[in-house]
Design a protein around this motif. Structure first.
Motif, short mmCIF file in Angstrom:
data_model
loop_
_atom_site.label_atom_id
_atom_site.label_comp_id
_atom_site.label_asym_id
_atom_site.label_seq_id
_atom_site.Cartn_x
_atom_site.Cartn_y
_atom_site.Cartn_z
N ASP A 91 -44.49 39.61 -2.02
CA ASP A 91 -44.08 40.00 -3.37
C ASP A 91 -42.80 40.84 -3.28
OD1 ASP A 91 -44.31 40.82 -6.19
OD2 ASP A 91 -44.92 42.75 -5.35
N SER A 211 -47.16 43.04 -7.21
CA SER A 211 -47.09 42.87 -8.66
C SER A 211 -47.13 41.39 -9.04
CB SER A 211 -45.80 43.49 -9.20
OG SER A 211 -44.69 42.89 -8.58
N THR A 212 -47.00 40.55 -8.00
CA THR A 212 -47.11 39.11 -8.25
C THR A 212 -47.91 38.50 -7.12
OG1 THR A 212 -45.11 38.62 -6.98
CG2 THR A 212 -44.82 38.95 -9.34
N GLU A 213 -48.48 37.35 -7.42
CA GLU A 213 -49.29 36.67 -6.42
C GLU A 213 -49.09 35.17 -6.59
OE1 GLU A 213 -53.94 37.09 -5.71
OE2 GLU A 213 -52.97 38.88 -6.52
N THR A 215 -50.35 31.63 -6.38
CA THR A 215 -51.68 31.04 -6.28
C THR A 215 -51.64 29.61 -5.76
OG1 THR A 215 -51.49 30.61 -8.63
CG2 THR A 215 -52.79 32.51 -7.98
N PRO B 125 -55.05 35.12 -16.43
CA PRO B 125 -53.88 35.81 -15.87
C PRO B 125 -52.57 35.14 -16.29
CG PRO B 125 -54.91 34.44 -14.20
CD PRO B 125 -55.81 34.39 -15.39
N THR B 127 -49.53 33.33 -15.72
CA THR B 127 -49.11 32.47 -14.61
C THR B 127 -47.92 31.61 -14.99
OG1 THR B 127 -51.46 32.34 -14.04
CG2 THR B 127 -49.99 30.82 -12.89
N GLN B 142 -48.75 34.34 -10.35
CA GLN B 142 -49.38 35.23 -11.33
C GLN B 142 -48.65 36.56 -11.30
OE1 GLN B 142 -53.49 35.93 -10.54
NE2 GLN B 142 -54.08 33.79 -10.83
N THR B 144 -49.19 40.32 -12.11
CA THR B 144 -50.44 41.07 -12.31
C THR B 144 -50.24 42.43 -12.98
OG1 THR B 144 -50.19 41.82 -10.03
CG2 THR B 144 -51.66 39.96 -10.39
N THR B 145 -48.98 42.79 -13.25
CA THR B 145 -48.74 44.08 -13.92
C THR B 145 -48.89 43.92 -15.44
OG1 THR B 145 -46.43 43.42 -13.77
CG2 THR B 145 -47.19 45.08 -12.22
N ASP B 146 -49.01 45.06 -16.15
CA ASP B 146 -49.17 44.99 -17.61
C ASP B 146 -47.93 44.40 -18.27
OD1 ASP B 146 -51.61 46.10 -17.36
OD2 ASP B 146 -50.97 48.16 -17.82
N LYS B 148 -44.40 42.28 -17.92
CA LYS B 148 -43.88 41.22 -17.06
C LYS B 148 -42.42 40.95 -17.40
CE LYS B 148 -48.48 40.01 -17.36
NZ LYS B 148 -49.38 40.78 -18.22
#
Ligand SMILES: Cc1cc2nc3c(=O)[nH]c(=O)nc-3n(C[C@H](O)[C@H](O)[C@H](O)COP(=O)(O)OP(=O)(O)OC[C@H]3O[C@@H](n4cnc5c(N)ncnc54)[C@H](O)[C@@H]3O)c2cc1C
Ligand SMILES: Nc1ncnc2c1ncn2[C@@H]1O[C@H](COP(=O)(O)O)[C@@H](O)[C@H]1O
Lengths: 248, 320
Positions: A91, A211-213, A215, B125, B127, B142, B144-146, B148
């Motif tokens: 990330d 903060s990102t993933e 998938t 999520p 994405t 994705q 994942t923070t509030d 983006k």
């Protein structure tokens, strides 16, 4: 001047890209890894500052042990020492936070990076790093001169170039133009021998949160075959571009 | 909550590519069940944004923001995002967008995805699909923070119209200091830039020498296209480096890319793959470009291109 060059370790430009484990992992089988091409421009410019202006040059990578060969290559090109932050780089923000720690601890006042990594093409680490450090930042840099504490930096803009003035400390994200391609350095035998003796430190990560993933991965949809138009029938191409492709 | 879209203008004129980002932002706002707010800095006609669904435009007029400065602009965007409680900030994946977005992301404590090519496939999520490996692949990411931040790749959504009755709100952000200042800007004026062009005409080593570029320029002129070239052509000094496209040159994401006398090496294709329609003109039917192209002519450029110019001129007259 203390220069840190951030090196990302990426598949060679000619690599065929494949994914495994149900398209959730990049398949590194048979892939040759190299110094990110944009980072080579940064590293070569750093060598110039070392030779002409007495700067010290440290290279750093955030990654697992497999990236050490790439760091050794940077040492062979002429960097003084190398640091590997022992964390998987998945990330941009987390990588930038790890790098910020290295910059602070080593009080580097010039950080050279590439404008993007050619694997995930994020183009995000340099700007994030600069903001985290509150350093000045120039992106897409095609020229860099430094006199004392003052830098003159050119950056590429759509359809031209902009010249900027900045003080140090500074983060620069470089590309072709920072140095010319013909001036890029290839490690020679002596460099390779010397690189073996240069320090490569493994630093433990601060464990910055991601903060990102990612998938899953996808390949581009298979393309339909190319329609061949006869060279004596150029009208047909105009017709196809107008009526079928609708681009003219 | 809102979706904040950053509209880009050049000398007061909103860029065409900005409308695509606005149309995209509108759809993302719908997916999230919220409103879109568009931030326009020194745009002369912000009401043009209504056509693409901007219900609310934050319009900033300030001489101190006349020339783009990444740090100052990023801070203005941050102020707008905080004022509008933006959950998503959308910029364009271009020179200025990619310069400010990482800075905005850090200041909003947001995750960032660049080179996004489609609407979010899910919002929880959150994405998005991104280009990776120089367009040789995509990744689904994705955030994942509030908050983006996303940067939309050109030509990936389209200029989708959806007229609304919008309102313009004057916005006066504070202007911070920046340690980086512009001393000069050199614009290759009058010419269409590769980044902005709908059509790009590109020549390779097959054209033999710089003296043969007249027909490439003429073809570009007829099509209203930008001119480009392969790497060896700029390395040999036949054309300026600013025309070099490919993995190590400029990326091209035009509607139409015409490659003349270019073999189609993997590094060349990596930079132009995002173009929608690709045409190749090459004497060698085995040239790898034919595998990547949509339309191809196996033939000598010196015969085919002049014919093509003539046919296109006729076509334009008949369709004028
Ligand atoms: C790390 C790295 C990065 C690179 N980055 C880039 C990059 O960003 N961009 C890039 O372009 N390249 C890049 N390259 C170079 C790339 O590998 C190719 O060498 C290059 O793209 C070839 O250019 P070309 O197609 O113009 O020339 P050639 O490969 O010489 O091809 C010329 C073509 O013209 C055709 N031809 C000849 N005569 C005629 C005629 N009369 N009419 C029509 N066709 C004719 C031939 O059949 C041939 O297919 C990179 C290489 C490396 C190693
Ligand atoms: N894992 C990493 N380790 C060190 N430097 C990196 C890493 N990832 C990215 N960088 C630097 O940041 C630049 C831009 O990368 P990216 O944001 O990944 O496109 C690269 O050219 C490198 O200089």
């Amino acid at each position: 001047m203390k220069i840190l060059v951030c090196i990302s370790h990426v598949p060679d430009t000619t690599s065929k890209i494949n994914f495994t484990e149900n398209d959730t992992k990049f398949d590194s089988n048979g892939v040759q890894f190299v110094i990110n091409p944009y980072d080579e421009f940064a590293l070569t410019r750093a060598m110039w500052f070392k030779e002409k202006q007495g700067a010290s040059v440290t290279v750093v990578n955030v990654g697992n042990a497999s990236t050490e060969a790439t760091l050794r290559k940077a040492l062979a090109i002429g960097a003084d020492d190398a640091i590997r932050v022992n964390a998987e780089a998945t990330d941009g923000l987390a990588v930038a936070k790890e790098l910020a720690e290295i910059v602070k601890n080593g009080s580097f006042n010039l950080v050279l990076t590439g404008k993007e990594s050619i694997d995930y093409n994020g183009g995000m680490v340099p700007g994030m790093l600069a903001t985290l450090l509150d350093y000045n930042f120039v992106n897409a840099c095609i020229g860099l001169e430094i006199e004392g504490e003052t830098a003159t930096v050119s950056r590429e803009i759509d359809g031209g170039k902009e010249v900027l003035a900045s003080s140090l400390p500074l983060v620069v994200a470089g590309q072709k133009g920072l140095v010319e391609e013909k001036d890029l350095r290839i490690p020679n035998m002596r460099g390779i021998m010397m690189a073996r003796k240069k320090p490569l430190t493994v630093a433990e990560p601060i464990g910055a949160a991601v903060s990102t993933e990612t998938t899953s991965f996808e390949k581009p949809a298979a393309k339909s075959a190319c329609k061949i138009v006869d060279a004596d029938n150029v009208d047909e191409l105009v017709n196809l571009l107008h009526n079928e492709a609708k681009v003219i | 909550m809102s979706v904040l879209v950053v509209a880009e203008s050049s000398e007061g004129k909103l860029k065409k590519s900005t409308f695509e980002v606005v149309a995209y932002g509108k759809k993302v706002a719908e997916q999230l069940g919220t409103n879109m707010v568009v931030l326009a800095i020194n745009a002369n006609e912000p009401n043009q944004l209504y056509t693409y669904g901007a219900e609310k435009v934050l319009s900033v007029t300030n001489d101190a923001l006349k020339t783009f400065n990444a740090k100052i602009y990023a801070n203005v965007i941050q102020q707008a995002a905080e004022k509008e409680s933006a959950a998503v900030v959308v910029v364009e994946s271009n020179a200025n967008g990619l310069y400010v977005a990482p800075m905005v992301a850090v200041s909003l404590n947001a995750g960032f995805a660049s080179n996004v090519v489609a609407l979010p496939s899910s919002t929880a999520p959150f994405t998005v699909k991104r280009k990776a490996f120089s367009s040789k692949g995509f990744n689904n990411t994705q955030i994942t923070t509030d908050v983006k931040v996303i940067a939309l790749a050109k030509n990936s959504y389209g200029l989708v119209e959806g007229e609304v009755a919008g309102t313009i709100e004057e916005f006066s952000p504070s202007v911070i200091e920046s340690g980086v200042s512009s001393t000069s800007i050199e614009q290759t004026t009058g010419k269409i830039t590769i980044a902005d062009a709908d059509i790009v005409v590109s020549g390779g080593r097959g054209l033999k020498g710089p003296e043969n570029w007249g027909m490439v320029e003429e073809l570009a002129e007829v099509l209203g296209a930008a001119t480009a070239c392969s790497k060896p052509v700029s390395d040999l000094g036949w054309r300026s480096h600013s025309e070099h496209v490919g993995q190590t040159g400029k990326p091209v994401a035009s509607n139409l890319y015409i490659a003349i006398g270019i073999s189609g090496a993997i590094q060349h294709l990596a930079g132009i793959n995002s173009s929608k329609v690709k045409v190749v003109i090459n004497t060698d039917p085995e040239a790898p470009f034919f595998k990547a192209a949509d339309y191809g002519i196996v033939g000598d450029a010196f015969e085919v291109v002049p014919k093509l110019i003539e046919k296109l001129k006729n076509f334009k007259e008949n369709n004028a």
